[in-house]
Enzyme design. Structure first.
Site, PDB file in Angstrom:
ATOM      1  N   SER A  68       6.695  12.424   8.137  1.00 15.67           N
ATOM      2  CA  SER A  68       5.697  13.481   8.319  1.00 15.67           C
ATOM      3  C   SER A  68       4.389  13.189   7.601  1.00 15.67           C
ATOM      4  O   SER A  68       3.505  14.039   7.576  1.00 15.67           O
ATOM      5  CB  SER A  68       6.221  14.804   7.757  1.00 15.67           C
ATOM      6  OG  SER A  68       7.437  15.125   8.319  1.00 15.67           O
ATOM      7  N   GLY A  69       4.318  12.027   6.938  1.00 16.87           N
ATOM      8  CA  GLY A  69       3.100  11.724   6.182  1.00 16.87           C
ATOM      9  C   GLY A  69       3.318  11.781   4.675  1.00 16.87           C
ATOM     10  O   GLY A  69       2.368  12.012   3.916  1.00 16.87           O
ATOM     11  N   THR A  70       4.544  11.529   4.265  1.00 15.70           N
ATOM     12  CA  THR A  70       4.897  11.566   2.836  1.00 15.70           C
ATOM     13  C   THR A  70       4.022  10.611   2.022  1.00 15.70           C
ATOM     14  O   THR A  70       3.527  10.973   0.945  1.00 15.70           O
ATOM     15  CB  THR A  70       6.372  11.139   2.659  1.00 15.70           C
ATOM     16  OG1 THR A  70       7.133  11.652   3.733  1.00 15.70           O
ATOM     17  CG2 THR A  70       6.930  11.584   1.338  1.00 15.70           C
ATOM     18  N   TRP A  72       1.097   9.462   2.593  1.00 15.59           N
ATOM     19  CA  TRP A  72      -0.276   9.989   2.529  1.00 15.59           C
ATOM     20  C   TRP A  72      -0.360  11.104   1.489  1.00 15.59           C
ATOM     21  O   TRP A  72      -1.243  11.117   0.629  1.00 15.59           O
ATOM     22  CB  TRP A  72      -0.659  10.501   3.921  1.00 15.59           C
ATOM     23  CG  TRP A  72      -2.090  10.856   4.125  1.00 15.59           C
ATOM     24  CD1 TRP A  72      -3.159  10.446   3.376  1.00 15.59           C
ATOM     25  CD2 TRP A  72      -2.614  11.693   5.173  1.00 15.59           C
ATOM     26  NE1 TRP A  72      -4.318  10.980   3.901  1.00 15.59           N
ATOM     27  CE2 TRP A  72      -4.014  11.740   4.988  1.00 15.59           C
ATOM     28  CE3 TRP A  72      -2.044  12.392   6.245  1.00 15.59           C
ATOM     29  CZ2 TRP A  72      -4.843  12.472   5.851  1.00 15.59           C
ATOM     30  CZ3 TRP A  72      -2.870  13.112   7.090  1.00 15.59           C
ATOM     31  CH2 TRP A  72      -4.247  13.149   6.896  1.00 15.59           C
ATOM     32  N   HIS A 136      12.900  14.696   0.164  1.00 16.13           N
ATOM     33  CA  HIS A 136      13.134  15.121   1.549  1.00 16.13           C
ATOM     34  C   HIS A 136      14.181  16.240   1.603  1.00 16.13           C
ATOM     35  O   HIS A 136      14.540  16.705   2.679  1.00 16.13           O
ATOM     36  CB  HIS A 136      13.675  13.949   2.386  1.00 16.13           C
ATOM     37  CG  HIS A 136      12.677  12.861   2.651  1.00 16.13           C
ATOM     38  ND1 HIS A 136      11.363  13.097   2.941  1.00 16.13           N
ATOM     39  CD2 HIS A 136      12.841  11.506   2.720  1.00 16.13           C
ATOM     40  CE1 HIS A 136      10.753  11.946   3.154  1.00 16.13           C
ATOM     41  NE2 HIS A 136      11.613  10.975   3.014  1.00 16.13           N
ATOM     42  N   ARG A 159       4.641  17.877  10.050  1.00 17.09           N
ATOM     43  CA  ARG A 159       3.971  17.175  11.154  1.00 17.09           C
ATOM     44  C   ARG A 159       4.628  17.623  12.441  1.00 17.09           C
ATOM     45  O   ARG A 159       5.830  17.957  12.439  1.00 17.09           O
ATOM     46  CB  ARG A 159       4.165  15.671  10.950  1.00 17.09           C
ATOM     47  CG  ARG A 159       3.363  14.813  11.880  1.00 17.09           C
ATOM     48  CD  ARG A 159       3.648  13.341  11.623  1.00 17.09           C
ATOM     49  NE  ARG A 159       2.689  12.517  12.310  1.00 17.09           N
ATOM     50  CZ  ARG A 159       2.790  11.201  12.442  1.00 17.09           C
ATOM     51  NH1 ARG A 159       3.819  10.553  11.902  1.00 17.09           N
ATOM     52  NH2 ARG A 159       1.877  10.521  13.091  1.00 17.09           N
ATOM     53  N   TYR A 226       0.003  18.016   8.921  1.00 11.12           N
ATOM     54  CA  TYR A 226      -0.580  16.679   9.094  1.00 11.12           C
ATOM     55  C   TYR A 226      -1.782  16.747  10.033  1.00 11.12           C
ATOM     56  O   TYR A 226      -2.842  16.174   9.760  1.00 11.12           O
ATOM     57  CB  TYR A 226       0.509  15.769   9.669  1.00 11.12           C
ATOM     58  CG  TYR A 226       0.142  14.316   9.867  1.00 11.12           C
ATOM     59  CD1 TYR A 226       0.493  13.360   8.912  1.00 11.12           C
ATOM     60  CD2 TYR A 226      -0.518  13.872  11.013  1.00 11.12           C
ATOM     61  CE1 TYR A 226       0.196  12.011   9.095  1.00 11.12           C
ATOM     62  CE2 TYR A 226      -0.826  12.535  11.200  1.00 11.12           C
ATOM     63  CZ  TYR A 226      -0.470  11.608  10.244  1.00 11.12           C
ATOM     64  OH  TYR A 226      -0.777  10.283  10.433  1.00 11.12           O
ATOM     65  N   ARG A 295       2.014   2.561  10.389  1.00  7.19           N
ATOM     66  CA  ARG A 295       2.110   2.124  11.785  1.00  7.19           C
ATOM     67  C   ARG A 295       0.784   2.420  12.479  1.00  7.19           C
ATOM     68  O   ARG A 295      -0.092   1.588  12.539  1.00  7.19           O
ATOM     69  CB  ARG A 295       3.303   2.805  12.470  1.00  7.19           C
ATOM     70  CG  ARG A 295       3.684   2.187  13.813  1.00  7.19           C
ATOM     71  CD  ARG A 295       4.838   2.947  14.448  1.00  7.19           C
ATOM     72  NE  ARG A 295       4.486   4.324  14.752  1.00  7.19           N
ATOM     73  CZ  ARG A 295       4.006   4.754  15.928  1.00  7.19           C
ATOM     74  NH1 ARG A 295       3.837   3.903  16.912  1.00  7.19           N
ATOM     75  NH2 ARG A 295       3.707   6.027  16.119  1.00  7.19           N
ATOM     76  N   GLY A 297      -0.691   6.000  12.355  1.00  8.52           N
ATOM     77  CA  GLY A 297      -1.346   7.058  11.575  1.00  8.52           C
ATOM     78  C   GLY A 297      -2.265   7.947  12.392  1.00  8.52           C
ATOM     79  O   GLY A 297      -3.330   8.334  11.928  1.00  8.52           O
TER      80      GLY A 297
HETATM   81  P1  A3P Z   1       3.173   6.788  12.578  1.00 14.11           P
HETATM   82  O1  A3P Z   1       4.485   6.106  12.684  1.00 14.11           O
HETATM   83  O2  A3P Z   1       2.999   7.852  13.623  1.00 14.11           O
HETATM   84  O3  A3P Z   1       2.023   5.859  12.540  1.00 14.11           O
HETATM   85  P2  A3P Z   1       6.034   8.883   5.957  1.00 14.11           P
HETATM   86  O4  A3P Z   1       4.989   8.481   4.978  1.00 14.11           O
HETATM   87  O5  A3P Z   1       6.532  10.277   5.754  1.00 14.11           O
HETATM   88  O6  A3P Z   1       7.101   7.859   6.067  1.00 14.11           O
HETATM   89  O7  A3P Z   1       5.307   8.983   7.376  1.00 14.11           O
HETATM   90  C1  A3P Z   1       4.890   7.820   8.025  1.00 14.11           C
HETATM   91  C2  A3P Z   1       3.846   8.176   9.031  1.00 14.11           C
HETATM   92  O8  A3P Z   1       2.610   8.482   8.366  1.00 14.11           O
HETATM   93  C3  A3P Z   1       3.538   6.997   9.942  1.00 14.11           C
HETATM   94  O9  A3P Z   1       3.135   7.571  11.180  1.00 14.11           O
HETATM   95  C4  A3P Z   1       2.399   6.338   9.199  1.00 14.11           C
HETATM   96  O10 A3P Z   1       1.621   5.460   9.982  1.00 14.11           O
HETATM   97  C5  A3P Z   1       1.605   7.545   8.760  1.00 14.11           C
HETATM   98  N1  A3P Z   1       0.738   7.301   7.604  1.00 14.11           N
HETATM   99  C6  A3P Z   1       0.950   6.466   6.556  1.00 14.11           C
HETATM  100  N2  A3P Z   1      -0.085   6.504   5.708  1.00 14.11           N
HETATM  101  C7  A3P Z   1      -0.975   7.384   6.210  1.00 14.11           C
HETATM  102  C8  A3P Z   1      -2.264   7.833   5.785  1.00 14.11           C
HETATM  103  N3  A3P Z   1      -2.817   7.373   4.678  1.00 14.11           N
HETATM  104  N4  A3P Z   1      -2.887   8.735   6.560  1.00 14.11           N
HETATM  105  C9  A3P Z   1      -2.335   9.203   7.684  1.00 14.11           C
HETATM  106  N5  A3P Z   1      -1.137   8.801   8.157  1.00 14.11           N
HETATM  107  C10 A3P Z   1      -0.457   7.901   7.423  1.00 14.11           C
END
Ligand code: A3P
Length: 329
Positions: A68-70, A72, A136, A159, A226, A295, A297
């Site tokens: 979900s953007g952990t 970030w 989580h 997200r 997100y 990936r 983002g």
């Molecule tokens: P996608 O696979 O859709 O690209 P988590 O951090 O919870 O594991 O979530 C990973 C998701 O957050 C991935 O999404 C990743 O690319 C995205 N992500 C990682 N760093 C980010 C950032 N700085 N800003 C926004 N999205 C980010």
């Protein structure tokens, strides 16, 4: 799996035998523990966390369901809380450490492998800085002193389920051990996701647990999205910093400190750092490549993967599950 099972303590092995289980995403099975789906090693850590963790009133907990953007959120909160210590320049820890190494997970790091950490070593200077943890674990299963506190701050990042699902599917296919049958098809994953069988899921229960708590206790539970953060990072950071007790001053606003933090923690910036391109981290006893955390983002990548009938099914399911909650996707 057999080997991993053997490494668990007896109490956990016995517990697993009594739990419902389903085929897993990256382990042969997921077990339903306290109503949510988990890998065996995670269950062992969560039990240890529930037994041994004691919160301090100044603690901050960052909560998410995976993907979900952990990463970030960890970067942003670290940057906000520590902004006086590190000006946004060359020596900022985020430039050389992955956010997961700066804000430890309770279940993947601190209480993993049945260990009980000495938190005063992990946070040696916590007199003037809050201890910041990530998890989580769904709200009802958090350790009691966190839930009973009137001061511990919880930030939940949510997200949309479409992107969370697609992100999880990509992630799992990268990490899936070779011992499991080759590819994990999108169709199989989708069925499991809709049945709630995904790490720390069902998705809707995870989200609703924190959402309802944020309505009851808005001073201690902040619910972020997100998509909103992508759309307007500055307002969201302003709200986040105030909530954490580190509001931006007029002077900082004038000096564009918020924008600088947003830039430092942006997907584009973090993804290109050497530590996040070639660095590795340990989760449990396995090495993990940081690059898998970055990936695309973006919002809405699911349109490239889900067919109309899947979109329909997931939309309907979410409508049903979130009906009357005030939340929609
Ligand atoms: P996608 O696979 O859709 O690209 P988590 O951090 O919870 O594991 O979530 C990973 C998701 O957050 C991935 O999404 C990743 O690319 C995205 N992500 C990682 N760093 C980010 C950032 N700085 N800003 C926004 N999205 C980010």
């Amino acid at each position: 799996e057999k080997e991993e099972f053997e490494l668990l303590i007896q109490e956990c092995k016995e517990l697993l035998l009594s739990l419902p289980k389903e085929k897993g995403w990256r382990t042969p099975f997921l077990y339903q523990f306290e109503g949510f789906w988990c890998q065996p090693k995670e269950i062992q850590s969560i039990i240890s966390f529930q037994k041994h963790f004691k919160s301090k009133e100044s603690d901050v907990i960052l909560a998410t369901i995976p993907k979900s953007g952990t990463t970030w959120l960890k970067a942003l909160v670290f940057a906000i809380i520590n902004r006086k210590r590190y000006s946004n320049t060359q020596n900022h820890p985020l430039l050389t450490s992955n956010p997961h190494d700066l804000v430890p997970f309770l279940e993947y790091k601190l209480y993993s492998n049945n260990q009980v950490p000495d938190l005063s070593n992990v946070f040696p200077d916590d007199h003037d800085q809050p201890r910041t943890f990530a998890t989580h674990v769904p709200y009802p299963s958090l350790e009691e002193s966190i839930k009973n506190s009137e001061n511990v701050k919880i930030v939940y990042l949510c997200r949309n389920p479409f992107d969370t699902f697609i992100s999880s599917w990509h992630f799992i296919n990268k990490l899936r051990p070779e011992s499991l049958p080759d590819k994990f098809s999108l169709e199989d994953a989708f069925k499991m996701y809709c049945n709630g069988v995904v790490g720390f899921g069902p998705f809707w229960e995870h989200v609703l647990g924190y959402w309802n708590e944020s309505l009851k206790k808005p001073e201690t539970v902040l619910f972020l999205k997100y998509e909103d953060m992508k759309e307007d990072i500055v307002s969201n950071l302003r709200e986040l910093a105030s909530f954490l007790g580190f509001p931006f001053s007029v002077e900082e606003e004038r000096e564009n400190v918020i924008e600088e933090i947003a830039k430092l923690c942006s997907f584009e910036k973090l993804k290109e750092l050497e530590v996040n391109k070639s660095g590795k981290a340990m989760t449990f006893s396995k090495q993990f490549e940081n690059k898998h955390l970055f990936r695309k983002g973006i919002v809405g990548d699911w349109v490239n993967y889900l067919n109309p009938s899947m979109v329909n099914q997931l939309s309907q399911l979410m409508e049903e599950k979130f009906e009357g909650s005030g939340l929609s996707f």
